[in-house]
Structure formats: C-alpha cells, structure tokens
Design a protein around this motif. Sequence first.
Motif, short mmCIF file in Angstrom:
data_model
loop_
_atom_site.label_atom_id
_atom_site.label_comp_id
_atom_site.label_asym_id
_atom_site.label_seq_id
_atom_site.Cartn_x
_atom_site.Cartn_y
_atom_site.Cartn_z
N ASN A 1 -5.50 14.48 -36.41
CA ASN A 1 -5.19 13.06 -36.59
C ASN A 1 -5.18 12.63 -38.06
O ASN A 1 -5.39 11.47 -38.38
N THR A 2 -4.93 13.57 -38.96
CA THR A 2 -4.88 13.20 -40.38
C THR A 2 -3.85 14.05 -41.11
O THR A 2 -3.59 15.20 -40.73
N LYS A 3 -3.24 13.46 -42.12
CA LYS A 3 -2.26 14.12 -42.98
C LYS A 3 -1.16 14.80 -42.18
O LYS A 3 -0.93 16.00 -42.26
N CYS A 4 -0.46 13.96 -41.41
CA CYS A 4 0.66 14.42 -40.58
C CYS A 4 1.94 13.69 -40.99
O CYS A 4 1.93 12.47 -41.15
N ILE A 5 3.00 14.44 -41.13
CA ILE A 5 4.32 13.87 -41.40
C ILE A 5 5.20 14.15 -40.19
O ILE A 5 5.42 15.30 -39.84
N PHE A 6 5.69 13.10 -39.55
CA PHE A 6 6.60 13.24 -38.42
C PHE A 6 8.02 12.96 -38.91
O PHE A 6 8.28 11.90 -39.47
N GLU A 7 8.89 13.93 -38.72
CA GLU A 7 10.29 13.78 -39.14
C GLU A 7 11.19 13.68 -37.92
O GLU A 7 11.04 14.43 -36.96
N CYS A 8 12.14 12.76 -38.01
CA CYS A 8 13.07 12.51 -36.91
C CYS A 8 14.45 12.25 -37.50
O CYS A 8 14.57 11.60 -38.55
N ASP A 9 15.51 12.77 -36.86
CA ASP A 9 16.85 12.56 -37.41
C ASP A 9 17.54 11.32 -36.84
O ASP A 9 18.75 11.14 -37.02
N LEU B 1 2.78 9.70 -41.72
CA LEU B 1 4.07 9.20 -42.16
C LEU B 1 5.10 9.50 -41.09
O LEU B 1 5.07 10.58 -40.47
N VAL B 2 6.01 8.58 -40.87
CA VAL B 2 7.16 8.81 -40.00
C VAL B 2 8.40 8.62 -40.85
O VAL B 2 8.66 7.52 -41.35
N THR B 3 9.15 9.70 -41.07
CA THR B 3 10.26 9.66 -42.02
C THR B 3 11.55 10.17 -41.38
O THR B 3 11.53 10.94 -40.41
N PHE B 4 12.65 9.73 -41.96
CA PHE B 4 13.97 10.16 -41.51
C PHE B 4 14.35 11.46 -42.20
O PHE B 4 14.04 11.67 -43.38
N VAL B 5 15.02 12.34 -41.48
CA VAL B 5 15.52 13.58 -42.05
C VAL B 5 16.93 13.82 -41.49
O VAL B 5 17.22 13.45 -40.35
N HIS B 6 17.80 14.40 -42.30
CA HIS B 6 19.15 14.69 -41.83
C HIS B 6 19.11 15.73 -40.71
O HIS B 6 18.21 16.58 -40.66
N ARG B 7 20.09 15.68 -39.84
CA ARG B 7 20.12 16.58 -38.69
C ARG B 7 20.11 18.05 -39.12
O ARG B 7 19.52 18.89 -38.45
N SER B 8 20.75 18.35 -40.25
CA SER B 8 20.78 19.74 -40.73
C SER B 8 19.40 20.24 -41.13
O SER B 8 19.20 21.45 -41.25
#
Length: 235
Positions: A147-155, A190-197
């Motif tokens: 539950n700490t220092k997690c980055i969730f990436e979603c396209d 963090l919840v961040t955007f990432v390109h599909r590639s």
Amino acid sequence: MSVFQRVFQSVNKGQAGMVGMVCWNLWNRRNCWVWDHVNISIVGLKSRIHHMLDEWNKAQEEKQKAAALLQNRDRTWRKPPAGWIKINTDAACVPGTDQFGIGCVARDEHGCFLRARCTLIHRSVQSREAEAIGLREALSWIKHWRNTKCIFECDAKLVVDAVNGDRGYSNFDMLIEDCVDIIKHFDEVLVTFVHRSANNVADLLAKAAYSMAGLQEWIHTAPDFITCNLDFEKA
C-alpha cells in the motif's frame, strides 16, 4: 524594416538564417570597436558568420534528435523510480459481446516481474467503464499486498483524468469513485496515463482472459506468453 521584410519574404530558411547571422555579427563588430577599440577584419567577420551558422544548424539538429528521443521514450514502458513498483492495467472489449477481459501486471524498479492477474468479466459495458473496472480491480488486488509507493498506469486517459479530477453521477463516475476510495488506503500512490504502445503486457493479459477459465494469477513467475515482452521492456 521594409528591407528585412522583402528579404525574409523572398529567401528560404537557410538564407534567412545567414541574413540573421550577418546582422548579428555586424552589430557585434561595431560593439567591439566602440567599447574595446578592436577592429575585426572583413575576412574574420565572414569566417565567424559561417562558423556560427554551422554551429547553430548543428544545435538545431541535436535539439530535434533529443525531442524525437523524448517522444519515443514516452511511448515505451519505463521503469519506476527506486523503491517504487509500477502496475499496468488494461481492459480488452470485443464489440457485440457482453463480456470483457481485464489484466494487470506489477514490476519493480529494475523492471523485474512481481505478479500478474487476468480475468474475464461477464457484463455489458462501454469501453471506458471496462477500463475503470480494470483499474478498480487492480487497485483492490494490490492494496492487500502493498500500500505504498505504487504507480498505476492506464492507457485510458479519460479514466486517469477522472480519477485525478472532478466526477459526476453516471455509472462511470461511480466506478471512478470506487477507485478513489480504494486509493485512500495507499500511503503513496500515483495514477498516470501511458500510451498504448507502453502498455503491451497488460494488454496481452487482458486479451488472454478470453481463453482462460476463470481468474488467473501469477506470483514471482510470469506466464510464458508475456515473458518476451517483459524481457524486451526490462532491457
């Protein structure tokens, strides 16, 4: 000014650069004489003009190369900072069906595989709702482990923007609210955007859910169908 307007309207970009360098060096030559009593010869002036123009052109080329490299980096998966883990999530929808697959994969600061998960959900939803459900399931799954220092990436940029911004009262917004409530259980997230590639592994997992029976989970050892992608992005 009328002379400059005629010049810049009638010459190409390279010639315009030369005109600019000539003007700047003439101004600089005058200053050298006025302030330091140094008289630069015409031959020396021409040499400086060509040298500076060449250096300026090289600098522009390097700038373009750096910009292209940065753009390519934004479209490839990148390792998280030291001490953090990165979780990529994705949803795969087949038009005309009442089901969709979701997948997520967690990797450490070295790009090493930690765990992955995929499942097929029988429910008729829009693609943005499927992506929101995928993120919600990933958040819920990870919080029981870390539950700490997690980055969730979603396209899905719409989902990421909604999580980080204002929400309304639609079914989609309710799913986003669920995500936000789960995020409160994390200390640093963090919840961040990432390109599909840059989201290939999660995409493979989401699509694989269609050919698997029920929920599938892998810990420490990755399934064979994503190992090549993991190794490529780890390098």
